[in-house]
Design a protein around this motif. Structure first.
Motif, PDB file in Angstrom:
ATOM      1  N   TYR A  92      -7.868   4.078 -37.010  1.00  0.00           N
ATOM      2  CA  TYR A  92      -8.696   5.281 -37.095  1.00  0.00           C
ATOM      3  C   TYR A  92      -8.345   6.118 -38.316  1.00  0.00           C
ATOM      4  O   TYR A  92      -7.242   6.027 -38.868  1.00  0.00           O
ATOM      5  CB  TYR A  92      -8.528   6.140 -35.837  1.00  0.00           C
ATOM      6  N   ARG A  93      -9.306   6.937 -38.698  1.00  0.00           N
ATOM      7  CA  ARG A  93      -9.121   7.927 -39.772  1.00  0.00           C
ATOM      8  C   ARG A  93     -10.067   9.071 -39.446  1.00  0.00           C
ATOM      9  O   ARG A  93     -11.251   8.854 -39.175  1.00  0.00           O
ATOM     10  CB  ARG A  93      -9.463   7.319 -41.132  1.00  0.00           C
ATOM     11  N   SER A  94      -9.536  10.287 -39.454  1.00  0.00           N
ATOM     12  CA  SER A  94     -10.369  11.444 -39.108  1.00  0.00           C
ATOM     13  C   SER A  94      -9.871  12.700 -39.800  1.00  0.00           C
ATOM     14  O   SER A  94      -8.746  12.747 -40.305  1.00  0.00           O
ATOM     15  CB  SER A  94     -10.380  11.660 -37.586  1.00  0.00           C
ATOM     16  N   VAL A  95     -10.732  13.706 -39.776  1.00  0.00           N
ATOM     17  CA  VAL A  95     -10.423  15.014 -40.354  1.00  0.00           C
ATOM     18  C   VAL A  95     -10.812  16.084 -39.340  1.00  0.00           C
ATOM     19  O   VAL A  95     -11.843  15.972 -38.681  1.00  0.00           O
ATOM     20  CB  VAL A  95     -11.219  15.255 -41.670  1.00  0.00           C
ATOM     21  N   ILE A  96      -9.977  17.106 -39.239  1.00  0.00           N
ATOM     22  CA  ILE A  96     -10.324  18.287 -38.454  1.00  0.00           C
ATOM     23  C   ILE A  96     -10.246  19.481 -39.383  1.00  0.00           C
ATOM     24  O   ILE A  96      -9.232  19.702 -40.045  1.00  0.00           O
ATOM     25  CB  ILE A  96      -9.385  18.497 -37.254  1.00  0.00           C
ATOM     26  N   ALA A  97     -11.345  20.230 -39.442  1.00  0.00           N
ATOM     27  CA  ALA A  97     -11.419  21.446 -40.262  1.00  0.00           C
ATOM     28  C   ALA A  97     -11.489  22.651 -39.327  1.00  0.00           C
ATOM     29  O   ALA A  97     -12.151  22.600 -38.288  1.00  0.00           O
ATOM     30  CB  ALA A  97     -12.649  21.406 -41.152  1.00  0.00           C
ATOM     31  N   PHE A  98     -10.794  23.705 -39.687  1.00  0.00           N
ATOM     32  CA  PHE A  98     -10.816  24.956 -38.950  1.00  0.00           C
ATOM     33  C   PHE A  98     -11.373  26.035 -39.851  1.00  0.00           C
ATOM     34  O   PHE A  98     -11.099  26.050 -41.053  1.00  0.00           O
ATOM     35  CB  PHE A  98      -9.394  25.363 -38.534  1.00  0.00           C
ATOM     36  N   GLY A  99     -12.126  26.943 -39.284  1.00  0.00           N
ATOM     37  CA  GLY A  99     -12.653  28.035 -40.083  1.00  0.00           C
ATOM     38  C   GLY A  99     -13.531  28.948 -39.264  1.00  0.00           C
ATOM     39  O   GLY A  99     -13.658  28.798 -38.045  1.00  0.00           O
ATOM     40  N   CYS A 100     -14.130  29.902 -39.950  1.00  0.00           N
ATOM     41  CA  CYS A 100     -15.048  30.837 -39.310  1.00  0.00           C
ATOM     42  C   CYS A 100     -16.474  30.459 -39.688  1.00  0.00           C
ATOM     43  O   CYS A 100     -16.756  30.167 -40.848  1.00  0.00           O
ATOM     44  CB  CYS A 100     -14.749  32.266 -39.750  1.00  0.00           C
ATOM     45  N   VAL A 101     -17.324  30.487 -38.692  1.00  0.00           N
ATOM     46  CA  VAL A 101     -18.730  30.141 -38.884  1.00  0.00           C
ATOM     47  C   VAL A 101     -19.539  31.424 -38.912  1.00  0.00           C
ATOM     48  O   VAL A 101     -19.354  32.300 -38.077  1.00  0.00           O
ATOM     49  CB  VAL A 101     -19.240  29.235 -37.735  1.00  0.00           C
ATOM     50  N   ILE A 148     -14.066  26.701 -44.642  1.00  0.00           N
ATOM     51  CA  ILE A 148     -12.866  26.020 -44.162  1.00  0.00           C
ATOM     52  C   ILE A 148     -11.618  26.812 -44.568  1.00  0.00           C
ATOM     53  O   ILE A 148     -11.387  27.077 -45.741  1.00  0.00           O
ATOM     54  CB  ILE A 148     -12.807  24.581 -44.699  1.00  0.00           C
ATOM     55  N   SER A 149     -10.836  27.164 -43.558  1.00  0.00           N
ATOM     56  CA  SER A 149      -9.571  27.865 -43.773  1.00  0.00           C
ATOM     57  C   SER A 149      -8.392  26.909 -43.790  1.00  0.00           C
ATOM     58  O   SER A 149      -7.386  27.153 -44.453  1.00  0.00           O
ATOM     59  CB  SER A 149      -9.326  28.883 -42.655  1.00  0.00           C
ATOM     60  N   HIS A 150      -8.508  25.850 -43.016  1.00  0.00           N
ATOM     61  CA  HIS A 150      -7.411  24.885 -42.869  1.00  0.00           C
ATOM     62  C   HIS A 150      -8.033  23.539 -42.524  1.00  0.00           C
ATOM     63  O   HIS A 150      -9.015  23.479 -41.783  1.00  0.00           O
ATOM     64  CB  HIS A 150      -6.474  25.346 -41.752  1.00  0.00           C
ATOM     65  N   MET A 151      -7.430  22.487 -43.050  1.00  0.00           N
ATOM     66  CA  MET A 151      -7.989  21.160 -42.826  1.00  0.00           C
ATOM     67  C   MET A 151      -6.851  20.156 -42.814  1.00  0.00           C
ATOM     68  O   MET A 151      -5.955  20.216 -43.652  1.00  0.00           O
ATOM     69  CB  MET A 151      -8.987  20.857 -43.950  1.00  0.00           C
ATOM     70  N   THR A 152      -6.893  19.255 -41.846  1.00  0.00           N
ATOM     71  CA  THR A 152      -5.925  18.166 -41.804  1.00  0.00           C
ATOM     72  C   THR A 152      -6.666  16.862 -41.553  1.00  0.00           C
ATOM     73  O   THR A 152      -7.708  16.842 -40.903  1.00  0.00           O
ATOM     74  CB  THR A 152      -4.871  18.341 -40.694  1.00  0.00           C
ATOM     75  N   GLY A 153      -6.101  15.809 -42.066  1.00  0.00           N
ATOM     76  CA  GLY A 153      -6.632  14.482 -41.836  1.00  0.00           C
ATOM     77  C   GLY A 153      -5.502  13.562 -41.436  1.00  0.00           C
ATOM     78  O   GLY A 153      -4.345  13.775 -41.817  1.00  0.00           O
ATOM     79  N   LYS A 154      -5.846  12.573 -40.673  1.00  0.00           N
ATOM     80  CA  LYS A 154      -4.827  11.644 -40.182  1.00  0.00           C
ATOM     81  C   LYS A 154      -5.440  10.254 -40.097  1.00  0.00           C
ATOM     82  O   LYS A 154      -6.620  10.097 -39.813  1.00  0.00           O
ATOM     83  CB  LYS A 154      -4.365  12.107 -38.802  1.00  0.00           C
ATOM     84  N   GLU A 155      -4.596   9.255 -40.336  1.00  0.00           N
ATOM     85  CA  GLU A 155      -5.036   7.887 -40.154  1.00  0.00           C
ATOM     86  C   GLU A 155      -3.997   7.131 -39.348  1.00  0.00           C
ATOM     87  O   GLU A 155      -2.821   7.504 -39.317  1.00  0.00           O
ATOM     88  CB  GLU A 155      -5.299   7.198 -41.492  1.00  0.00           C
TER      89      GLU A 155
END
Length: 168
Positions: A92-101, A148-155
């Motif tokens: 797997y490989r994915s990204v999660i972004a956090f922020g205000c909409v 986007i305030s913060h973003m992480t990705g993981k594989e």
């Protein structure tokens, strides 16, 4: 906000790789604080540009009610999800972004967001067709923008090991 560090930091993707995943992705899941504090997550099409995610939706509904109460959200995009039964794992490989909409209000911002989405999902369409589609939807369409305030990705470990060996 201090976001917690990723526990499996060796599998963490660079910010550049996270951006590339957001640029090539076509859908993800937006999570907001829903009714009575219940999490509400909804799959959405999106476009990524200049550190922001653009979405469209109807002018009323659960998602908008939650965002009006609290604009904080997360958005998850899965870039790869390959089940490997014989190894009892998933590559797997994915990204999660956090922020205000924020809900775009100005007609020119709404039109710009709708055009970005239209070009993303129908790149061979004419400007005339796109403009007509947007004009016809203006009264019943809402455009959302997440900065986007913060973003992480993981594989997965297996993909990380391949990348470290120079494979893809």
């Amino acid at each position: 906000m201090n976001f917690r560090p990723m526990r499996r930091f060796r599998q963490q993707l660079s910010q550049e790789e996270c951006r590339r995943i957001l640029e090539r992705g076509t859908s993800g899941v937006l999570a907001v604080a829903g009714d009575e504090g219940w999490p509400y997550a909804v799959p959405l099409s999106y476009v990524y540009r200049e550190g922001k995610l653009i979405f469209h939706c109807a002018t009323a509904g659960h998602k908008l009610d939650g965002l009006r109460r609290d604009g904080r959200a997360s958005f998850c995009v899965i870039d790869q999800d390959q089940v490997v039964p014989q190894e009892y794992t998933t590559y797997y490989r994915s990204v999660i972004a956090f922020g205000c909409v924020r809900i775009l209000e100005a007609p020119e911002d709404i039109r710009a967001g709708a055009e970005a989405l239209g070009r993303r999902y129908h790149p061979s369409g004419t400007q005339e067709d796109l403009s007509g589609e947007i004009q016809g939807a203006m009264g019943r369409m809402c455009i959302l923008e997440m900065e986007i305030s913060h973003m992480t990705g993981k594989e997965g470990r297996e993909l990380m090991e391949r990348r470290n060996r120079g494979e893809r």
